[in-house]
Design an enzyme around this catalytic site. Structure first.
Site, PDB file in Angstrom:
ATOM      1  N   SER A  40      64.629  27.953 -24.699  1.00 18.58           N
ATOM      2  CA  SER A  40      65.053  26.702 -24.050  1.00 18.58           C
ATOM      3  C   SER A  40      65.185  25.675 -25.164  1.00 18.58           C
ATOM      4  CB  SER A  40      64.032  26.252 -23.006  1.00 18.58           C
ATOM      5  OG  SER A  40      62.785  26.030 -23.601  1.00 18.58           O
ATOM      6  N   HIS A 159      61.663  31.318 -19.030  1.00 18.87           N
ATOM      7  CA  HIS A 159      61.038  32.440 -19.723  1.00 18.87           C
ATOM      8  C   HIS A 159      60.681  33.595 -18.775  1.00 18.87           C
ATOM      9  CE1 HIS A 159      59.403  29.909 -23.371  1.00 18.87           C
ATOM     10  NE2 HIS A 159      60.702  29.864 -23.257  1.00 18.87           N
ATOM     11  N   GLU A 168      55.341  26.802 -18.807  1.00 12.14           N
ATOM     12  CA  GLU A 168      54.119  27.328 -19.442  1.00 12.14           C
ATOM     13  C   GLU A 168      52.864  26.682 -18.869  1.00 12.14           C
ATOM     14  OE1 GLU A 168      54.245  26.725 -23.687  1.00 12.14           O
ATOM     15  OE2 GLU A 168      56.284  27.513 -23.839  1.00 12.14           O
ATOM     16  N   GLU A 211      56.134  35.306 -25.060  1.00 13.34           N
ATOM     17  CA  GLU A 211      55.062  34.678 -25.824  1.00 13.34           C
ATOM     18  C   GLU A 211      53.685  35.250 -25.492  1.00 13.34           C
ATOM     19  OE1 GLU A 211      55.576  30.469 -25.298  1.00 13.34           O
ATOM     20  OE2 GLU A 211      57.622  30.527 -26.065  1.00 13.34           O
ATOM     21  N   ASP A 246      53.590  23.024 -20.022  1.00  6.15           N
ATOM     22  CA  ASP A 246      54.906  22.700 -20.575  1.00  6.15           C
ATOM     23  C   ASP A 246      55.885  22.929 -19.436  1.00  6.15           C
ATOM     24  OD1 ASP A 246      57.361  22.468 -21.726  1.00  6.15           O
ATOM     25  OD2 ASP A 246      57.182  24.207 -23.054  1.00  6.15           O
ATOM     26  N   GLU A 295      53.781  18.617 -21.254  1.00  3.67           N
ATOM     27  CA  GLU A 295      54.943  18.558 -22.152  1.00  3.67           C
ATOM     28  C   GLU A 295      56.238  18.573 -21.348  1.00  3.67           C
ATOM     29  OE1 GLU A 295      56.987  21.797 -25.109  1.00  3.67           O
ATOM     30  OE2 GLU A 295      54.805  21.789 -24.983  1.00  3.67           O
ATOM     31  N   ASP A 320      59.201  17.175 -26.275  1.00  6.60           N
ATOM     32  CA  ASP A 320      59.739  18.311 -27.027  1.00  6.60           C
ATOM     33  C   ASP A 320      61.262  18.241 -26.992  1.00  6.60           C
ATOM     34  OD1 ASP A 320      60.488  20.725 -28.150  1.00  6.60           O
ATOM     35  OD2 ASP A 320      59.926  21.923 -26.425  1.00  6.60           O
ATOM     36  N   LYS A 345      58.312  21.255 -34.020  1.00  9.19           N
ATOM     37  CA  LYS A 345      58.872  22.586 -34.279  1.00  9.19           C
ATOM     38  C   LYS A 345      59.740  22.467 -35.524  1.00  9.19           C
ATOM     39  CE  LYS A 345      59.294  24.046 -29.428  1.00  9.19           C
ATOM     40  NZ  LYS A 345      60.186  24.016 -28.264  1.00  9.19           N
ATOM     41  N   HIS A 373      55.198  27.093 -32.159  1.00 14.07           N
ATOM     42  CA  HIS A 373      56.061  28.245 -32.422  1.00 14.07           C
ATOM     43  C   HIS A 373      57.356  28.088 -31.623  1.00 14.07           C
ATOM     44  CE1 HIS A 373      54.580  30.447 -28.547  1.00 14.07           C
ATOM     45  NE2 HIS A 373      54.735  29.178 -28.355  1.00 14.07           N
ATOM     46  N   LYS A 396      50.237  25.286 -30.690  1.00  9.75           N
ATOM     47  CA  LYS A 396      50.505  26.249 -29.622  1.00  9.75           C
ATOM     48  C   LYS A 396      51.374  27.343 -30.220  1.00  9.75           C
ATOM     49  CE  LYS A 396      54.558  24.779 -26.931  1.00  9.75           C
ATOM     50  NZ  LYS A 396      55.089  24.698 -25.567  1.00  9.75           N
TER      51      LYS A 396
END
Length: 443
Positions: A40, A159, A168, A211, A246, A295, A320, A345, A373, A396
């Protein structure tokens, strides 16, 4: 000490997609770096250059980026004769060589591969560990702080194949006394959660996502939060583990509303909710569950909802997709008081120096910073060193499973061991809380 040779190649990331690896040589030896890739991705990110040839690697080849390193960057950088310890000079040189505002000509993946390799070479030149070199570049003084890990253990969003809108659900062992203990708490709770999910949803519900998290067939955020609460309790860590989300809500923002049923093609538009209604939903969750960080609660351009929620909330609100590690976007977010946390990131901005600059800019306004990551990772562990070097107290990098995730956690275990007695563990001190900056910033 200058660079004698640079060579790039195409390798594969953890999702089986091509990515860039760079080998850089000085008299001290060979220094290797590889570049991650996101699923994403924010529309404001630096450009990840892909070949786009549908007949090869489903359009995701990186031969152009590789060629840009080998044919353009390598000869020019070697000719420039810059010292490998001069990270900012080299990064500035790369940015200038590209000449676009978003690294669209050479590719952020080409530039970042070189930038990370330079950081490894610079550390070796000085004879210090990479985290020490990064701390020097950033002006961070010891004692070093080991970050609190945020383990992504339940997946939804883009995801995952379940109905869950939020991307997440993470466990943060803030009550640990060391990074080593945080890993113990995290892994034990992860295995307990696996048993809880397996008992409720069946054995196929514990297959892991990109992940390392589970994607059980849950229908709502509440159901996921209940699963986490049960696992934390059964593992015996109530009070020691906090929760972070997230949401990645840009993925389900439609026509100015938020569609929590976005994976259903026949989703009912009358049930889509406004930013304010979504904010109220988050606030109700924070009252009921030990949530310390959220997030991307809103779309990357829905500034109004961000500012409204941040003014109402007493937890960390992380940008983010909103900020994409870009100093210009971060400045706007500071002006609008849109959030109080930065997700950092390195591949969103494309160089080590700009990553450091982004973190420092966010911290100047009292934000928390979480190093992250990407969903497509490699075995490279630079983000572990960045987390310790910058002393931000948060990282994370997935569940405590899958080697490309655990590689980072293992590197942090080694760093903690190497610093025996000369480091502390962040716990909750890296998190901002509403208008209160992280305790780590006050030291």
């Amino acid at each position: 000490m200058s660079i004698s040779k640079i060579y790039a190649r195409q390798i594969f990331d953890s999702r089986g997609n091509p990515t860039v690896e760079v080998d850089l040589y000085t008299e001290k030896g060979r220094f290797r770096a590889s570049v991650p890739s996101g699923a994403s991705t924010g529309v404001h990110e630096a450009v990840e250059l892909r070949d786009g040839d549908k007949n090869a690697y489903v359009g995701k080849g990186v031969s152009k980026a590789v060629a840009n390193v080998n044919d353009i960057i390598a000869p020019e950088l070697i000719k420039a004769g810059l010292k490998v310890t001069a990270q900012k000079d080299i990064d500035d040189f790369l940015i200038k060589l590209d000449g676009t505002p978003n690294k669209g000509k050479l590719g952020a993946n080409a530039i970042l591969g070189v930038s990370i390799a330079v950081a490894y070479a610079g550390a070796a030149e000085k004879g210090v560990p990479l985290y020490q070199h990064i701390a020097d570049l950033a002006g961070v003084k010891p004692p070093f702080v080991l970050p609190t890990p945020a383990f992504n253990v339940i997946n939804g969003g883009s995801h995952a194949g379940n109905k869950l809108a939020f991307q997440e659900f993470m466990l943060l062992p803030t009550g640990a006394s060391s990074f080593t203990e945080a890993m113990k708490i995290g892994s034990e709770t992860y295995h307990t959660l696996k048993k809880v999910i397996s008992a409720k949803y069946g054995i196929d519900a514990v297959n892991v996502g990109d992940e390392g998290g589970f994607a059980p067939n849950v229908g709502s955020a509440e159901e996921s939060l209940e699963l986490l609460t049960e696992a934390i309790k059964k593992a015996g860590y109530e009070g020691k583990i906090k929760i972070a989300l997230d949401v990645a809500s840009s993925e389900f923002y439609k026509e100015g509303k938020y569609d929590l049923d976005f994976k259903n093609p026949n989703s009912d538009p009358t049930k889509w909710i406004s930013g304010k209604e979504l904010a109220d939903l988050y606030l109700s969750y924070t009252k009921k569950y030990p949530i310390v960080s959220i997030e991307d609660p809103f779309d990357q351009d829905d500034w109004e909802a961000w500012s409204h929620f941040t003014s109402q909330s007493s937890i960390q609100i992380v940008g983010d997709d909103l900020t994409v590690t870009n100093p210009l976007r971060i400045k706007t977010a500071i002006e609008k008081k849109a959030c109080n946390g930065l997700l950092l990131k390195v591949n969103q901005i494309g160089t080590i120096s700009e990553s450091i600059q982004a973190a420092q800019l966010a911290q100047s306004d009292g934000w928390g910073v979480m190093i992250s990551h990407r969903s497509g990772e490699t075995e490279n562990t630079v983000i572990a060193d960045i987390a310790v070097g910058l002393g931000v107290g948060q990282i994370k990098t997935g569940a405590p499973a899958r080697s490309e995730r655990v590689a980072k956690y293992n590197e942090l275990l080694r760093i903690e061991e190497e610093l025996a007695g000369k480091s502390s563990f962040a716990g909750e001190k890296g998190l901002s809380q509403g208008l209160t900056p992280p305790a780590l910033l006050k030291k």
